[in-house]
Design an enzyme around this catalytic site. Structure first.
Site, PDB file in Angstrom:
ATOM      1  CB  SER A 260      -0.810   0.097   1.318  1.00  0.00           C
ATOM      2  OG  SER A 260      -0.854   1.222   1.853  1.00  0.00           O
ATOM      3  CE  LYS A 261       2.917   4.378  -5.104  1.00  0.00           C
ATOM      4  NZ  LYS A 261       3.352   3.073  -5.591  1.00  0.00           N
ATOM      5  NE  ARG A 262      -4.361   2.992   3.746  1.00  0.00           N
ATOM      6  CZ  ARG A 262      -5.138   2.016   4.371  1.00  0.00           C
ATOM      7  NH1 ARG A 262      -6.354   2.169   3.879  1.00  0.00           N
ATOM      8  NH2 ARG A 262      -4.674   1.102   5.005  1.00  0.00           N
TER       9      ARG A 262
END
Ligand code: GLU
Length: 492
Positions: A260-262
């Site tokens: 994830s890039k969160r």
């Protein structure tokens, strides 16, 4: 030749854990060879550049124990400065250098102006996708005559500069992780190297800088593998030596999807705020893709510098397993002395308002050490320790041990208080209390649990807590007796 490595992030907001791994491996290679590690800031994509991004990267790296020998730094006043004699290390300060080298490619016939509009490029892509053809620029402007180029330029048509990839043959290179990698040149795009705004793209800037800054190794994420044939051609067009190249495996979620890039999941600063120790983070990140093939799991930075090798880096993706990070953090927290634990957890204790400058250090060390083996992150300390500072409200029922009865607790606790009152303050430490209470319990014919359970619950107000003697020592005699009396009150 001095080994020179670099970490070259774009300041797009925060340092990603994947970036920390890249920086770490580059740092380890430099340090194990007595070389230099540099931090270069790749901010040529102005749209993606975020205010404070550079600051954040430098601080996150420093938190993890990685300080660059050259490149962007933060001075004592908190201002960004640069050190080293191969700068500037911030790409937006090197634009004239890139134009000069772009012109050289153009002059040598290795680059061309492209006037294709975004709409045309899109329709080419649509056509390729519909017909299941390889996607990429169709080299439409590659063979425009010089008159045509001139008239378009004179008419002020928007343009970019593209590199010419050879259309035949292959580009082959040895990757330190993947071994020999081969690309068919005809399938590699004629990459844009100067954008419409005159800024270079990453590809041109990276090649020019890696050469001029004399880097011996390019270490980066696998997402750049497919761009590498372009870079190799650029190095060749300039007549420069190609550095050694290593592409690090992708990071994956537990379900093997791309990580994830969160921000909350992957920003190094957020792990720092959550109370992970830098040593644990570094050890965890080192193992994302590297496997020394031994039983040893705990590695200090010094050991990593000694042991790290690209031959032991996996080609396939590495799962970002947070349980493993928790495990590392527990190991490192347990290895701290009580004094060190106080030092590293101070920001959380202060924020929770549990301590101030007058809090007795020796007492605090003992108190914190109650929880050393029980917490996973430092951020858990204030809550875990809250009972020491203030007895929580609890239901008197939990004072009754499973093999005992309410009557028995009512019988034991007053006797216990009487006995504790006979113990002097000088003898009030966990070893003595344990020995004396052990004897007292036997003499009175009580079961151990029948005494220790209600004692522990009275002192902590919780079903699960550290042991009663440790807590009693931290609370002191007066508070211990007071809490047992409170417990008695709950049984009436
Ligand atoms: N700016 C690129 C990145 O952030 C650098 C890649 C490289 O190291 O060449 O991934």
């Amino acid at each position: 030749m001095t080994v020179r490595t670099r970490f070259a992030p774009s300041p797009t907001g925060f340092l990603h854990v994947g970036g920390l791994r890249t920086a770490l491996y580059a740092y380890l290679i430099a340090k194990q060879n007595g070389g230099k590690f540099a931090l270069r800031i790749e901010d040529t994509d102005q749209k993606r550049t975020v205010e404070g991004g550079v600051d954040n990267i430098i601080r996150s790296l420093a938190w993890a124990g990685i300080v660059a020998d050259e490149g962007a730094h933060i001075d004592e006043q908190g201002k960004i400065m640069q050190v080293g004699d191969k700068g500037p290390y911030i790409q937006s300060e090197r634009l004239d250098i890139y134009s000069k080298y772009a012109q050289e490619l153009l002059d040598k016939g290795f680059a061309y102006y492209c006037f294709c509009t975004p709409e045309r490029l899109e329709s080419v892509r649509d056509y390729q996708q519909k017909n299941k053809l390889p996607t990429g620029y169709d080299r439409h402007c590659r063979d425009l005559g010089s008159d045509e180029v001139k008239s378009k330029m004179d008419a002020g048509e928007t343009h970019v500069l593209r590199m010419k990839m050879p259309t035949e043959g292959t580009t082959v290179f040895q990757d330190l992780v993947h071994g020999e990698v081969t690309f068919k040149n005809e399938l590699v795009d004629d990459q844009v190297i100067l954008k419409t705004d005159g800024f270079p793209t990453y590809h041109l800037a990276m090649v020019v800088d890696d050469h001029l800054m004399e880097f011996t190794h390019v270490i980066r994420g696998e997402e750049w593998l497919s761009s590498t044939p372009k870079h190799i051609q650029l190095f060749k067009y300039f007549g420069w030596e190609v550095p050694q190249i290593a592409h690090l495996p992708l990071l994956l979620n537990a379900d093997k999807s791309k990580l994830s890039k969160r921000q909350g999941d992957v920003a190094v600063e957020d792990y720092a705020k959550k109370g992970y120790l830098p040593e644990a983070m570094i050890n965890f990140v080192a193992f994302l893709g590297w496997n020394p093939g031994t039983e040893q799991e705990l590695y200090s930075m010094e050991q990593l510098i000694k042991e790290f090798k690209f031959e032991k880096v996996n080609k396939s993706g590495s799962v970002f397993n947070l349980e493993k990070l928790d495990w590392y953090n527990q190991q490192y927290i347990r290895s701290l002395s009580c004094e060190e634990l106080v030092k590293v957890s101070m920001p959380w204790l202060l924020e929770a308002g549990l301590v101030n400058e007058n809090t007795d250090r020796n007492w605090l060390e003992k108190a914190l050490c109650l929880e050393k083996d029980r917490i996973t992150t430092l951020a858990q300390l204030p809550e875990a320790l809250g009972f020491v500072f203030k007895l929580p409200d609890y239901d008197g029922q939990i004072l009754v041990w499973k093999k005992s009865s309410l009557e028995e607790v009512k019988n034991i606790l007053p006797k216990l208080t009487d006995y504790l009152n006979t113990i002097s303050v000088q003898e009030w430490n966990k070893e003595k209390l344990q020995a004396m209470l052990g004897e007292w319990t036997v003499q009175n014919g009580f079961a151990n649990g029948a005494v220790l359970w209600p004692l522990r619950v009275s002192l902590s107000g919780q079903q699960n807590s550290p042991g009663p003697f440790e807590i009693a020592e931290v609370l002191g005699k007066e508070e211990t007796v007071k809490r047992i009396n409170i417990a008695l009150g709950k049984l009436k």
